[in-house]
Design an enzyme around this catalytic site. Structure first.
Site, PDB file in Angstrom:
ATOM      1  N   ASP A  11      -0.840  13.575  17.472  1.00  0.00           N
ATOM      2  CA  ASP A  11      -1.468  12.307  17.846  1.00  0.00           C
ATOM      3  C   ASP A  11      -1.231  12.096  19.347  1.00  0.00           C
ATOM      4  OD1 ASP A  11      -2.621   9.751  17.439  1.00  0.00           O
ATOM      5  OD2 ASP A  11      -0.697   8.865  16.976  1.00  0.00           O
TER       6      ASP A  11
ATOM      7  N   PHE B 213      -6.633   5.812  11.575  1.00  0.00           N
ATOM      8  CA  PHE B 213      -5.349   6.082  10.949  1.00  0.00           C
ATOM      9  C   PHE B 213      -5.570   6.812   9.626  1.00  0.00           C
ATOM     10  CE2 PHE B 213      -1.212   5.494   9.055  1.00  0.00           C
ATOM     11  CZ  PHE B 213      -0.406   5.790  10.141  1.00  0.00           C
TER      12      PHE B 213
ATOM     13  N   GLU C   1       2.956  21.265  11.629  1.00  0.00           N
ATOM     14  CA  GLU C   1       2.863  19.807  11.780  1.00  0.00           C
ATOM     15  C   GLU C   1       1.625  19.279  11.052  1.00  0.00           C
ATOM     16  OE1 GLU C   1       4.067  17.102  11.965  1.00  0.00           O
ATOM     17  OE2 GLU C   1       4.237  16.282  13.995  1.00  0.00           O
ATOM     18  N   ASP C   2       1.721  18.061  10.568  1.00  0.00           N
ATOM     19  CA  ASP C   2       0.591  17.445   9.870  1.00  0.00           C
ATOM     20  C   ASP C   2      -0.477  16.971  10.850  1.00  0.00           C
ATOM     21  OD1 ASP C   2       2.184  15.446  10.941  1.00  0.00           O
ATOM     22  OD2 ASP C   2       2.369  14.291   9.094  1.00  0.00           O
TER      23      ASP C   2
ATOM     24  N   ARG D  93       1.225   9.299   0.565  1.00  0.00           N
ATOM     25  CA  ARG D  93       1.467  10.731   0.819  1.00  0.00           C
ATOM     26  C   ARG D  93       0.930  11.606  -0.308  1.00  0.00           C
ATOM     27  NH1 ARG D  93       4.999  11.245   5.213  1.00  0.00           N
ATOM     28  NH2 ARG D  93       6.627   9.675   5.356  1.00  0.00           N
TER      29      ARG D  93
HETATM   30  P1  IMP Z   1       2.789  11.893  17.926  1.00  0.00           P
HETATM   31  O1  IMP Z   1       4.192  12.066  18.401  1.00  0.00           O
HETATM   32  O2  IMP Z   1       2.180  10.617  18.395  1.00  0.00           O
HETATM   33  O3  IMP Z   1       1.901  13.085  18.176  1.00  0.00           O
HETATM   34  O4  IMP Z   1       2.865  11.631  16.387  1.00  0.00           O
HETATM   35  C1  IMP Z   1       3.125  12.581  15.489  1.00  0.00           C
HETATM   36  C2  IMP Z   1       3.560  11.971  14.175  1.00  0.00           C
HETATM   37  O5  IMP Z   1       3.076  10.627  13.970  1.00  0.00           O
HETATM   38  C3  IMP Z   1       2.932  12.780  13.078  1.00  0.00           C
HETATM   39  O6  IMP Z   1       3.784  13.815  12.713  1.00  0.00           O
HETATM   40  C4  IMP Z   1       2.755  11.778  11.973  1.00  0.00           C
HETATM   41  O7  IMP Z   1       3.923  11.752  11.196  1.00  0.00           O
HETATM   42  C5  IMP Z   1       2.577  10.456  12.665  1.00  0.00           C
HETATM   43  N1  IMP Z   1       1.146  10.087  12.744  1.00  0.00           N
HETATM   44  C6  IMP Z   1       0.333  10.132  13.823  1.00  0.00           C
HETATM   45  N2  IMP Z   1      -0.918   9.752  13.517  1.00  0.00           N
HETATM   46  C7  IMP Z   1      -0.909   9.465  12.197  1.00  0.00           C
HETATM   47  C8  IMP Z   1      -1.929   9.041  11.270  1.00  0.00           C
HETATM   48  O8  IMP Z   1      -3.119   8.848  11.577  1.00  0.00           O
HETATM   49  N3  IMP Z   1      -1.516   8.862   9.990  1.00  0.00           N
HETATM   50  C9  IMP Z   1      -0.236   9.078   9.582  1.00  0.00           C
HETATM   51  N4  IMP Z   1       0.743   9.485  10.407  1.00  0.00           N
HETATM   52  C10 IMP Z   1       0.403   9.675  11.703  1.00  0.00           C
HETATM   53 MG    MG Z   2       5.012  13.908  11.196  1.00  0.00          MG
END
Ligand code: IMP
Ligand code: MG
Length: 174
Positions: A103, A152, A99-100, A165
């Site tokens: 969050d 962000f 995963e990138d 990206r």
């Molecule tokens: P989560 O479900 O809130 O943990 O979000 C995960 C997904 O939200 C990640 O795989 C990203 O694609 C996107 N995301 C969360 N934070 C960021 C950010 O700071 N920049 C870009 N994408 C984000």
């Molecule tokens: Mg993602």
């Protein structure tokens, strides 16, 4: 902040390269003698996945899965579903999710539950970045690159409305 905002470098391509090398060393040590299936979460993980697997010198397979939760912009809808599924079976395999960024944790915890039900031999998570200040549900990250502030991020696969990206660094928008 918008797609017109100017990105400021948080982690340079050199810092990312060193961190990916460190993660690859940890993963290589743990997966010796195994042949795991690496599952990248689209789209954000594609660049990290491409760099990481070039440093892994054991047999492995690559898959991608696409989840929806984020609409346009920066806020998660909170509801996660699989919009593009896996072609390979998971049962009995050693699975490593790539995963990138973690969050809120909603996407990864959903995916880990989804995969666990398919009875893999093992299931671990590798995340390039972690934004713990935003967590809504606990997630164990087995291999972590960077802990990041509540900003962000874009670049190195991460987007804002599909832009940025392609930046080679991880940047903050200001
Ligand atoms: P989560 O479900 O809130 O943990 O979000 C995960 C997904 O939200 C990640 O795989 C990203 O694609 C996107 N995301 C969360 N934070 C960021 C950010 O700071 N920049 C870009 N994408 C984000
Ligand atoms: Mg993602």
């Amino acid at each position: 902040m918008s797609s017109q905002s100017k990105p400021r470098i948080l982690f340079s391509r050199q810092q990312i390269e060193a961190t990916v090398r460190k993660l690859a060393a940890e993963i290589s040590r743990d997966y010796q003698g195994k042949s795991p299936l690496l599952i990248g979460i689209l789209k954000g993980s594609f660049m990290f996945m491409a760099d990481l697997i070039r440093l892994l010198d054991f047999p492995l397979e690559v898959e991608f899965i696409r989840l929806s939760s984020y609409g346009r912009g920066k806020e998660s809808s909170g509801k996660v579903k699989v919009v593009q599924g896996l072609q390979s079976p998971v049962k009995g395999k050693d699975i490593l999710v790539i995963e990138d960024i973690v969050d809120t944790g909603l996407s990864t915890s959903f995916l880990l539950d989804y995969l666990r039900k398919k009875k893999p031999a093992s299931l671990k998570l590798c995340a390039l970045t972690d934004k713990p200040s935003r967590r809504q549900t606990p997630v164990t990250i087995d291999y972590l690159g960077f802990t990041v502030p509540d900003k962000f991020l874009v670049g190195y696969g991460l987007d804002l409305d599909e832009k940025f990206r392609n930046l080679p660094h991880i940047c903050v928008l200001e």
